[in-house]
Design a protein around this motif. Sequence first.
Motif, PDB file in Angstrom:
ATOM      1  N   LEU A   1      -5.529   8.097   1.438  1.00  0.00           N
ATOM      2  CA  LEU A   1      -4.516   7.440   2.258  1.00  0.00           C
ATOM      3  C   LEU A   1      -3.236   8.271   2.309  1.00  0.00           C
ATOM      4  CD1 LEU A   1      -4.807   3.679   1.220  1.00  0.00           C
ATOM      5  CD2 LEU A   1      -5.301   4.640   3.461  1.00  0.00           C
ATOM      6  N   VAL A   2      -2.821   8.785   1.153  1.00  0.00           N
ATOM      7  CA  VAL A   2      -1.606   9.598   1.097  1.00  0.00           C
ATOM      8  C   VAL A   2      -1.724  10.795   2.028  1.00  0.00           C
ATOM      9  CG1 VAL A   2      -0.183  11.091  -0.345  1.00  0.00           C
ATOM     10  CG2 VAL A   2      -0.986   8.913  -1.240  1.00  0.00           C
TER      11      VAL A   2
ATOM     12  N   MET B   1       0.827  -1.203   0.000  1.00  0.00           N
ATOM     13  CA  MET B   1       0.000   0.000   0.000  1.00  0.00           C
ATOM     14  C   MET B   1       0.861   1.252   0.000  1.00  0.00           C
ATOM     15  SD  MET B   1      -2.888  -1.214   2.764  1.00  0.00           S
ATOM     16  CE  MET B   1      -3.557   0.446   2.940  1.00  0.00           C
TER      17      MET B   1
ATOM     18  N   PHE C   1      -1.170   3.877   8.690  1.00  0.00           N
ATOM     19  CA  PHE C   1      -1.862   3.273   7.558  1.00  0.00           C
ATOM     20  C   PHE C   1      -3.141   2.586   8.018  1.00  0.00           C
ATOM     21  CE2 PHE C   1       1.675   3.775   4.577  1.00  0.00           C
ATOM     22  CZ  PHE C   1       0.985   3.891   3.383  1.00  0.00           C
TER      23      PHE C   1
ATOM     24  N   SER D   1     -10.955   5.636   5.881  1.00  0.00           N
ATOM     25  CA  SER D   1     -11.436   5.511   4.509  1.00  0.00           C
ATOM     26  C   SER D   1     -12.630   4.571   4.429  1.00  0.00           C
ATOM     27  CB  SER D   1     -10.309   5.017   3.599  1.00  0.00           C
ATOM     28  OG  SER D   1     -10.762   4.868   2.275  1.00  0.00           O
TER      29      SER D   1
ATOM     30  N   TYR E   1      -6.718   3.673   6.723  1.00  0.00           N
ATOM     31  CA  TYR E   1      -7.552   2.675   6.050  1.00  0.00           C
ATOM     32  C   TYR E   1      -8.908   2.580   6.744  1.00  0.00           C
ATOM     33  CZ  TYR E   1      -8.043  -1.390   2.971  1.00  0.00           C
ATOM     34  OH  TYR E   1      -8.433  -2.254   1.987  1.00  0.00           O
TER      35      TYR E   1
ATOM     36  N   HIS F   1       1.389   7.382  -6.172  1.00  0.00           N
ATOM     37  CA  HIS F   1       0.310   8.355  -6.361  1.00  0.00           C
ATOM     38  C   HIS F   1       0.761   9.744  -5.933  1.00  0.00           C
ATOM     39  CE1 HIS F   1      -3.852   9.857  -6.488  1.00  0.00           C
ATOM     40  NE2 HIS F   1      -3.528  10.519  -5.383  1.00  0.00           N
ATOM     41  N   SER F   2       1.429   9.824  -4.781  1.00  0.00           N
ATOM     42  CA  SER F   2       1.912  11.106  -4.287  1.00  0.00           C
ATOM     43  C   SER F   2       2.878  11.751  -5.275  1.00  0.00           C
ATOM     44  CB  SER F   2       2.595  10.919  -2.928  1.00  0.00           C
ATOM     45  OG  SER F   2       3.077  12.142  -2.429  1.00  0.00           O
TER      46      SER F   2
ATOM     47  N   GLN G   1       2.138   1.959  -3.497  1.00  0.00           N
ATOM     48  CA  GLN G   1       1.097   2.556  -4.329  1.00  0.00           C
ATOM     49  C   GLN G   1       0.823   4.003  -3.923  1.00  0.00           C
ATOM     50  OE1 GLN G   1      -2.409  -0.111  -5.063  1.00  0.00           O
ATOM     51  NE2 GLN G   1      -1.276  -1.516  -3.733  1.00  0.00           N
ATOM     52  N   ALA G   2       0.802   4.243  -2.608  1.00  0.00           N
ATOM     53  CA  ALA G   2       0.549   5.596  -2.113  1.00  0.00           C
ATOM     54  C   ALA G   2       1.668   6.547  -2.523  1.00  0.00           C
ATOM     55  CB  ALA G   2       0.400   5.577  -0.590  1.00  0.00           C
TER      56      ALA G   2
ATOM     57  N   GLN H   1      -9.648   6.478  -2.825  1.00  0.00           N
ATOM     58  CA  GLN H   1      -9.094   6.020  -1.547  1.00  0.00           C
ATOM     59  C   GLN H   1      -7.590   6.231  -1.473  1.00  0.00           C
ATOM     60  OE1 GLN H   1      -9.349   1.770  -0.842  1.00  0.00           O
ATOM     61  NE2 GLN H   1      -9.682   2.093   1.327  1.00  0.00           N
ATOM     62  N   LEU H   2      -6.917   6.042  -2.589  1.00  0.00           N
ATOM     63  CA  LEU H   2      -5.464   6.123  -2.570  1.00  0.00           C
ATOM     64  C   LEU H   2      -4.990   7.523  -2.191  1.00  0.00           C
ATOM     65  CD1 LEU H   2      -3.122   4.228  -3.017  1.00  0.00           C
ATOM     66  CD2 LEU H   2      -3.036   4.943  -5.406  1.00  0.00           C
TER      67      LEU H   2
END
Length: 254
Positions: free
Chosen positions: A184-185, A58, A153, A160, A157, A65-66, A61-62, A180-181
Amino acid sequence: MLTRIQILTRTQIFSFSLGILLISGCDFIKNADPSLLVSSGADLFKAATLSDAEVQSMAKQAAEHSDTQSQIASSNSQYAKRLQLLTNNLSDEDGMKLNFKVYLTEDVNAFAMADGTVRVYKGLMDMMDDDELRFVIGHEIGHVKQGHSKKAFQAAYTASAVKKGIASQSNVAGQLADSQLGDLVEKVVNAQFSQSEEQEADDYGLQFMKTHHYDAKSAVSALKKLASLGGSHGGFLSSHPDPGKRAERIQAQL
């Protein structure tokens, strides 16, 4: 900003998930999207039982995305070159492979994630000398190695999943839940750690300085510089309480 919450037991999560379903009575259940309600309940269970491998996945992925949402210093930037020089022997730290980038923003901030991501902000680099930056990096790695980031996290989560359960009543809110991603970031990067967690991260950062033969006194000067900003500055200070007192504590250890 997300405050630190306790990790829920399976029984508590089940009760809380049921509460989401019943909180607004029959109208809530009638108007809600059943698939999102079921998904939010499953996410609440998952939040409390995230494994280290899942958190690392996770986090990766975060971080990706960031990075897509941030202006990153190019390899020929003076900031990227400086960060590379001061971290050239830090490709692996305590069993965690690290990767570094500079965000070209004036915020005084930095963060690390469980996959080895370390991001340093331009504003912080402008304020700190090399060893002070190294302490901040060690401090952020400490949050990962001491398990604080995993808790963040789990909390993000959980938040979220709660949003998803409530948001399932409307399309607009549901669209927010689908992002959601990004959520989370935001929550993980801005997570507010407890005073004891900050002290643990400071201790890790101080040992990090000693292990790599950096100037340990820079830990004190870094925290004093942060303290000089006062409460008017967000970013790193907003999630790292009492840097002046923490500087005194480290000075006493030295």
